[in-house]
Write a protein that holds these residues in place. Structure first.
Motif, PDB file in Angstrom:
ATOM      1  N   THR A   1       0.837  -1.193   0.000  1.00 17.94           N
ATOM      2  CA  THR A   1       0.000   0.000   0.000  1.00 17.94           C
ATOM      3  C   THR A   1       0.875   1.247   0.000  1.00 17.94           C
ATOM      4  O   THR A   1       2.106   1.162   0.061  1.00 17.94           O
ATOM      5  CB  THR A   1      -0.937   0.005   1.221  1.00 17.94           C
ATOM      6  OG1 THR A   1      -1.888   1.053   1.086  1.00 17.94           O
ATOM      7  CG2 THR A   1      -0.151   0.209   2.519  1.00 17.94           C
ATOM      8  N   ALA A   2       0.234   2.410  -0.046  1.00 15.43           N
ATOM      9  CA  ALA A   2       0.914   3.701   0.037  1.00 15.43           C
ATOM     10  C   ALA A   2       0.582   4.353   1.366  1.00 15.43           C
ATOM     11  O   ALA A   2      -0.533   4.226   1.871  1.00 15.43           O
ATOM     12  CB  ALA A   2       0.474   4.605  -1.121  1.00 15.43           C
ATOM     13  N   LEU A   3       1.557   5.082   1.930  1.00 13.72           N
ATOM     14  CA  LEU A   3       1.382   5.756   3.212  1.00 13.72           C
ATOM     15  C   LEU A   3       1.836   7.207   3.121  1.00 13.72           C
ATOM     16  O   LEU A   3       2.726   7.539   2.333  1.00 13.72           O
ATOM     17  CB  LEU A   3       2.203   5.069   4.305  1.00 13.72           C
ATOM     18  CG  LEU A   3       1.790   3.673   4.770  1.00 13.72           C
ATOM     19  CD1 LEU A   3       2.789   3.164   5.805  1.00 13.72           C
ATOM     20  CD2 LEU A   3       0.388   3.692   5.345  1.00 13.72           C
ATOM     21  N   THR A   4       1.233   8.052   3.955  1.00 14.67           N
ATOM     22  CA  THR A   4       1.720   9.406   4.169  1.00 14.67           C
ATOM     23  C   THR A   4       1.969   9.571   5.668  1.00 14.67           C
ATOM     24  O   THR A   4       1.422   8.820   6.481  1.00 14.67           O
ATOM     25  CB  THR A   4       0.714  10.459   3.682  1.00 14.67           C
ATOM     26  OG1 THR A   4      -0.540  10.260   4.346  1.00 14.67           O
ATOM     27  CG2 THR A   4       0.510  10.358   2.174  1.00 14.67           C
TER      28      THR A   4
ATOM     29  N   SER B   1       4.907  -4.404   1.268  1.00 16.20           N
ATOM     30  CA  SER B   1       5.523  -3.284   0.556  1.00 16.20           C
ATOM     31  C   SER B   1       4.849  -1.984   0.954  1.00 16.20           C
ATOM     32  O   SER B   1       3.635  -1.948   1.173  1.00 16.20           O
ATOM     33  CB  SER B   1       5.390  -3.484  -0.967  1.00 16.20           C
ATOM     34  OG  SER B   1       5.804  -2.343  -1.677  1.00 16.20           O
ATOM     35  N   VAL B   2       5.640  -0.914   1.033  1.00 22.21           N
ATOM     36  CA  VAL B   2       5.111   0.428   1.256  1.00 22.21           C
ATOM     37  C   VAL B   2       5.657   1.364   0.187  1.00 22.21           C
ATOM     38  O   VAL B   2       6.853   1.347  -0.111  1.00 22.21           O
ATOM     39  CB  VAL B   2       5.477   0.955   2.657  1.00 22.21           C
ATOM     40  CG1 VAL B   2       5.352   2.476   2.740  1.00 22.21           C
ATOM     41  CG2 VAL B   2       4.570   0.319   3.714  1.00 22.21           C
ATOM     42  N   THR B   3       4.773   2.163  -0.386  1.00 26.76           N
ATOM     43  CA  THR B   3       5.162   3.271  -1.245  1.00 26.76           C
ATOM     44  C   THR B   3       4.895   4.553  -0.478  1.00 26.76           C
ATOM     45  O   THR B   3       3.815   4.719   0.094  1.00 26.76           O
ATOM     46  CB  THR B   3       4.347   3.287  -2.552  1.00 26.76           C
ATOM     47  OG1 THR B   3       4.501   2.035  -3.224  1.00 26.76           O
ATOM     48  CG2 THR B   3       4.808   4.413  -3.461  1.00 26.76           C
ATOM     49  N   VAL B   4       5.876   5.444  -0.434  1.00 35.03           N
ATOM     50  CA  VAL B   4       5.676   6.736   0.215  1.00 35.03           C
ATOM     51  C   VAL B   4       4.838   7.590  -0.730  1.00 35.03           C
ATOM     52  O   VAL B   4       5.248   7.881  -1.852  1.00 35.03           O
ATOM     53  CB  VAL B   4       7.026   7.406   0.521  1.00 35.03           C
ATOM     54  CG1 VAL B   4       6.806   8.745   1.211  1.00 35.03           C
ATOM     55  CG2 VAL B   4       7.874   6.492   1.401  1.00 35.03           C
ATOM     56  N   GLY B   5       3.651   7.990  -0.282  1.00 37.47           N
ATOM     57  CA  GLY B   5       2.665   8.584  -1.175  1.00 37.47           C
ATOM     58  C   GLY B   5       3.124   9.832  -1.895  1.00 37.47           C
ATOM     59  O   GLY B   5       2.972   9.960  -3.111  1.00 37.47           O
ATOM     60  N   ASN B   6       3.672  10.812  -1.194  1.00 35.26           N
ATOM     61  CA  ASN B   6       4.101  12.063  -1.819  1.00 35.26           C
ATOM     62  C   ASN B   6       5.519  12.478  -1.457  1.00 35.26           C
ATOM     63  O   ASN B   6       6.165  13.204  -2.206  1.00 35.26           O
ATOM     64  CB  ASN B   6       3.163  13.217  -1.407  1.00 35.26           C
ATOM     65  CG  ASN B   6       1.868  13.216  -2.174  1.00 35.26           C
ATOM     66  OD1 ASN B   6       1.858  13.269  -3.400  1.00 35.26           O
ATOM     67  ND2 ASN B   6       0.762  13.143  -1.460  1.00 35.26           N
TER      68      ASN B   6
END
Length: 671
Positions: free
Chosen positions: A215-218, A238-243
Motif C-alpha cells: 500500500t501507500a502511506l503518508t 511493501s510500502v510506497t511513500v505517497g508524496n
C-alpha cells in the motif's frame, strides 16, 4: 458584484485548482512559538478543545502562519454559524495566508485526533483545510479537505490528524483566495479506540508466493492505531511513500543555492529526505520493503530545477547542463537514501512517471500547471521530446542500490499510449536499463459493468501485452471508484469489478511481482468521495475484500515472493499491440460512450440546482484530473456551455465566471 471582487474570486478558484501550497522560506523559518496551554485538556477520549469564539481567550490558541503571512485575527459578532459570532481572518494578501491552530506542544504525538470546524468566505467560500509539519528544519504541507466551496458556511467533520515525534511546527489551517475568512465551531477530539476485524485472514496471505501485496502511506497515517494495524496485518509486503519521495519533496532549493554559492557549481542539485523520514523510519523499524516513487516526473517537480541559477523565473538551461543536473540528482538521491537507510530494502523504483499523453504523444513543453491542464513538462521544454527518458534510466541503472529494480510507471496505461509505452520499454530493455512496467490502475467501475472504464477485458488485454514484453509488471496504485454520494449502493458492483481485475492479474501472475493499493481506507484515499478501496472508514472489510479472496486459499506461511526480473540485454520481444481497445474512450468499440443527456440546467456542473463559481471550480478540476474529479454524464451535459458540443474545457468555467460577474446574461456561449 464589484469587478475587484470577481477577479479575487477567479484567482482563488485557479489557486484552489492547482491543489498546492506556496509559502516563503522566511515563513518556514519563523513559525509562531508553541503556546503554553498546560491544564487545558479535559478527560482522555472526550472533546479536548471546543471554540465558539465568544471570548478573546479563544483567539490565543490561533495565529497566522508566520513569516510573510499578513493574516490578522479578531472576533466578529456579525457572522457566526451559531449565535455568538466567529473568528475573523482578515488582511490576507496571499492564498496560503490563513488562520492556524498548532498541534505540537498542545496535543500528544503518536495519537490520532478528530478536528471539526466551519469556514465561510466574506463573499464566497473557496477554501482548503490543510496540514503542515517541519522535520529537520524543512517544512512540508498536505491538503486534508479540498473544495470547501459555496456561498455559505462549509464544514469539515472529524478530520483525522496526527503527528509523530520527528515533527515540530505542526499546524492545521484554512487557506485559499485572499478574501476574509470566518471560522466557527472549531473542536478537537481524541479519536476513539477502534479494533480491526480479527476474524478475517490477512489479505496478502492469499497471494503469498505469487506477488507482494502493499500500500501507500503518508506521514499523517502513522499515528492512527487501527489504520496502521490494517497495514501491518494485510499489506505489510511493501510500502510506497505517497508524496514525500517525489521530486518537489526531495529537491532542496535552499541547500542547492548554498552549494552553488560555495562552489560555483550549478549542475549538482542537493536533496533531502526529511519529508519522508517518518515513513522510512517506520519501514526500517518493521522491516518493510519500499517502492521508490518517483525520480523523473513532469508534475510535482520544482520549476527552478530546470532554470538558470536555480530561479523559477529564469531561462531554461541547455540540454547538456540538464543532463548533468539529472545525473547528479539521481546519484545524490540514491546515495543519500542508502546512506541514511542502508538496512531498508528499496526493491523497486519508478524511474520515470507519466511521460506520455493519452494519444501516445509526448507532453507539451512548459511548466506543468492549471493553465495547460497539467499536460506540460519542463523535461520536454528542455529536451524538445521524450529523449530524456533513456538518460534517466541509464543514470538510474548506474546509481540504484543493488537489488532495486527499475520501472516505467503510467496511468490510463490501457489506452492508446500503450503502444508507445511498449515501444519505449523494448528499447530500454535492449539497452539493459529497465526491469519492468508499472500499471498505476486507477480504475472506475461506475454504476454498472457495461459503463465501467476500463472494461475488464480492456484491462486484461493491456496486462497481457505488458507481460509479453518479458519485463516484470507491477500494479502500482490500484483503486476502483464508484459514483459519488451513493453510500454503499454500488459496493457489490465494485466487488464484482475488483474480482474481475484480480482474476486477470491471477491469469498473468507469473509476470507480476507486486500489487500495490493506493491507500487502505476509503476516507484516507485521494479519491475519498468515490470510496475506491477495500476497507471502509470504520476499518471494516468491504464486499470487494471478500469477492477478491473468494475461492482462494489463505497461505499462513512465510512469504516467498519471487524476485523481480533481472535486467537483460536480450533482443526485444516483438509484441503486436491490440488495437480495438486502446483508443480514446469515446471510440472504444467494446465500450461505446452513450450520448450525453439533455441538460437540466446549463452551467450546473455540481448538480445542486444552482449555477455558481462552485461549478466553475469543478470544471477546472475535472479538466485537470477527470478521474479524481469525476463528473457523470448529466454533469458533463450541464457543464458544456462554451461552443456547446465541443466537450468540457476551461472555457466552460470561464463562461460561468463571466455569468456570475454579470458580464454575460445567459448560457450557452458561442465563440
Amino acid at each position: 458584484m464589484k469587478t475587484k471582487t470577481v477577479k479575487a474570486l477567479i484567482a482563488g478558484i485557479l489557486s484552489a485548482a492547482t491543489m498546492c501550497t506556496a509559502a516563503s522560506a522566511a515563513y518556514a523559518a519563523s513559525l509562531p512559538a508553541t503556546l503554553d496551554v498546560s491544564g487545558t485538556k479535559t478527560a482522555e477520549g472526550s472533546t479536548l478543545f471546543d471554540f465558539s469564539f465568544d471570548s478573546e481567550d479563544d483567539l490565543k490558541y490561533f495565529s497566522n502562519r508566520g513569516g510573510d503571512d499578513t493574516t490578522e485575527l479578531s472576533l466578529d459578532s456579525t457572522e457566526g454559524k451559531g449565535a455568538k459570532g466567529s473568528m475573523l481572518a482578515s488582511g490576507r494578501t496571499e492564498s496560503w495566508n490563513g488562520p492556524a491552530f498548532r498541534l505540537d506542544g498542545v496535543l500528544e504525538p503518536n495519537t490520532e485526533y478528530l478536528i471539526s470546524a466551519s469556514v465561510k468566505g466574506k463573499y464566497y467560500t473557496g477554501a482548503t483545510f490543510s496540514f503542515q509539519y517541519t522535520v529537520d528544519g524543512e517544512t512540508h504541507y498536505n491538503n486534508l479537505v479540498q473544495n470547501l466551496n459555496g456561498s455559505d458556511w462549509q464544514s469539515v467533520k472529524d478530520v483525522k490528524v496526527s503527528f509523530t515525534e520527528e515533527m515540530e511546527g505542526v499546524y492545521v489551517y484554512f487557506e485559499g483566495g485572499t478574501d476574509d475568512l470566518y471560522i466557527d465551531d472549531f473542536s478537537v477530539k481524541e479519536a476513539p479506540s477502534v479494533d480491526i476485524e480479527d476474524d478475517i485472514k490477512p489479505f496478502s496471505s492469499y497471494f503469498s508466493g505469487d506477488f507482494k501485496v502493499g500500500t501507500a502511506l503518508t506521514p499523517d497515517n502513522l499515528s492512527s492505531k487501527p489504520f496502521m494495524a490494517l497495514v501491518e496485518k494485510h499489506f505489510g509486503d511493501s510500502v510506497t511513500v505517497g508524496n514525500q519521495m517525489k521530486p518537489d519533496s526531495v529537491l532542496n532549493q535552499s541547500a542547492t543555492l548554498k552549494y552553488l554559492e560555495e562552489t560555483g557549481d550549478d549542475e549538482n542539485p542537493q536533496v533531502s529526505f526529511s519529508a519522508a523520514k517518518p515513513i522510512l523510519n517506520y519501514c526500517r523499524k518493521n522491516n518493510i520493503p519500499v517502492r521508490v516513487h518517483t525520480l523523473v516526473w513532469h508534475s510535482q517537480t520544482p520549476e527552478w530545477f530546470f532554470k538558470e541559477d536555480y530561479k523559477a523565473d529564469g531561462k531554461y538551461v541547455s540540454k547538456e547542463k540538464m543532463l548533468k543536473r539529472m545525473e547528479n540528482y539521481i546519484k545524490n538521491y540514491f546515495e543519500t537514501l542508502t546512506e541514511l537507510y542502508p538496512d531498508v530494502d528499496f526493491y523497486a523504483c519508478d524511474v520515470v512517471n507519466e511521460a506520455w499523453l493519452e494519444d501516445g504523444t509526448p507532453r507539451k513543453p512548459g511548466h506543468c500547471g492549471a493553465d495547460n491542464n497539467y499536460a506540460a513538462s519542463d523535461w520536454v521544454a528542455v529536451f524538445g521530446d521524450n529523449s530524456f527518458i533513456d538518460y534517466a534510466f541509464e543514470y538510474a541503472r548506474k546509481y540504484a542500490p543493488k537489488g532495486c529494480k527499475l520501472y516505467y510507471n503510467d496511468y490510463n496505461e490501457y489506452m492508446q499510449k500503450k503502444t508507445q509505452i511498449i515501444e519505449m520499454a523494448e528499447r530500454l530493455k535492449a539497452a539493459g536499463n529497465i526491469d519492468g512496467i508499472g500499471m498505476q490502475s486507477h480504475l472506475d467501475c461506475r454504476d454498472n459493468m457495461q459503463s465501467a472504464f476500463p472494461s475488464i477485458s480492456m484491462y486484461e488485454s493491456a496486462l497481457k501485452d505488458y507481460v509479453a514484453t518479458g519485463l516484470d509488471v507491477q500494479i502500482t496504485e490500484l483503486d476502483v471508484t464508484v459514483p459519488e454520494q451513493n453510500g454503499s449502493k454500488y459496493f457489490d458492483h465494485q466487488a464484482d469489478y475488483y474480482k474481475g481485475i484480480f482474476n486477470a492479474i491471477d491469469k498473468y501472475k507469473d509476470g507480476i511481482s507486486a500489487v500495490i493499493f493506493w491507500g487502505i481506507t476509503d476516507d484516507q484515499s485521494w479519491r475519498a468521495k468515490q470510496l475506491p478501496l477495500i476497507f471502509d472508514s470504520e476499518y471494516k472489510a468491504k464486499p470487494a475484500y471478500y469477492s477478491i479472496i473468494e475461492g482462494r486459499e489463505s497461505k499462513d506461511v512465510v512469504k516467498a515472493t519471487k524476485p523481480a526480473v533481472e535486467p537483460t540485454t536480450a533482443a526485444p520481444t516483438t509484441v503486436e499491440p491490440a488495437t480495438a481497445d486502446v483508443v480514446q474512450p469515446t471510440t472504444v468499440e467494446v465500450m461505446p460512450t452513450p450520448a450525453l443527456p439533455q441538460p437540466t440546467l446549463l452551467g450546473d456542473a455540481t448538480l445542486d440546482g444552482d449555477v455558481s463559481l462552485a461549478d466553475a471550480l469543478l470544471i477546472l478540476q475535472n479538466c485537470a484530473n477527470s478521474t479524481k474529479y469525476y463528473m457523470d454524464e448529466q454533469a458533463q451535459s450541464n457543464a458544456d456551455v462554451f461552443n456547446r458540443g465541443d466537450g468540457i474545457s476551461p472555457m466552460d468555467a470561464l463562461a460561468i465566471q463571466r455569468l456570475d460577474a454579470k458580464v454575460i446574461s445567459s448560457l450557452p456561449v458561442t465563440e
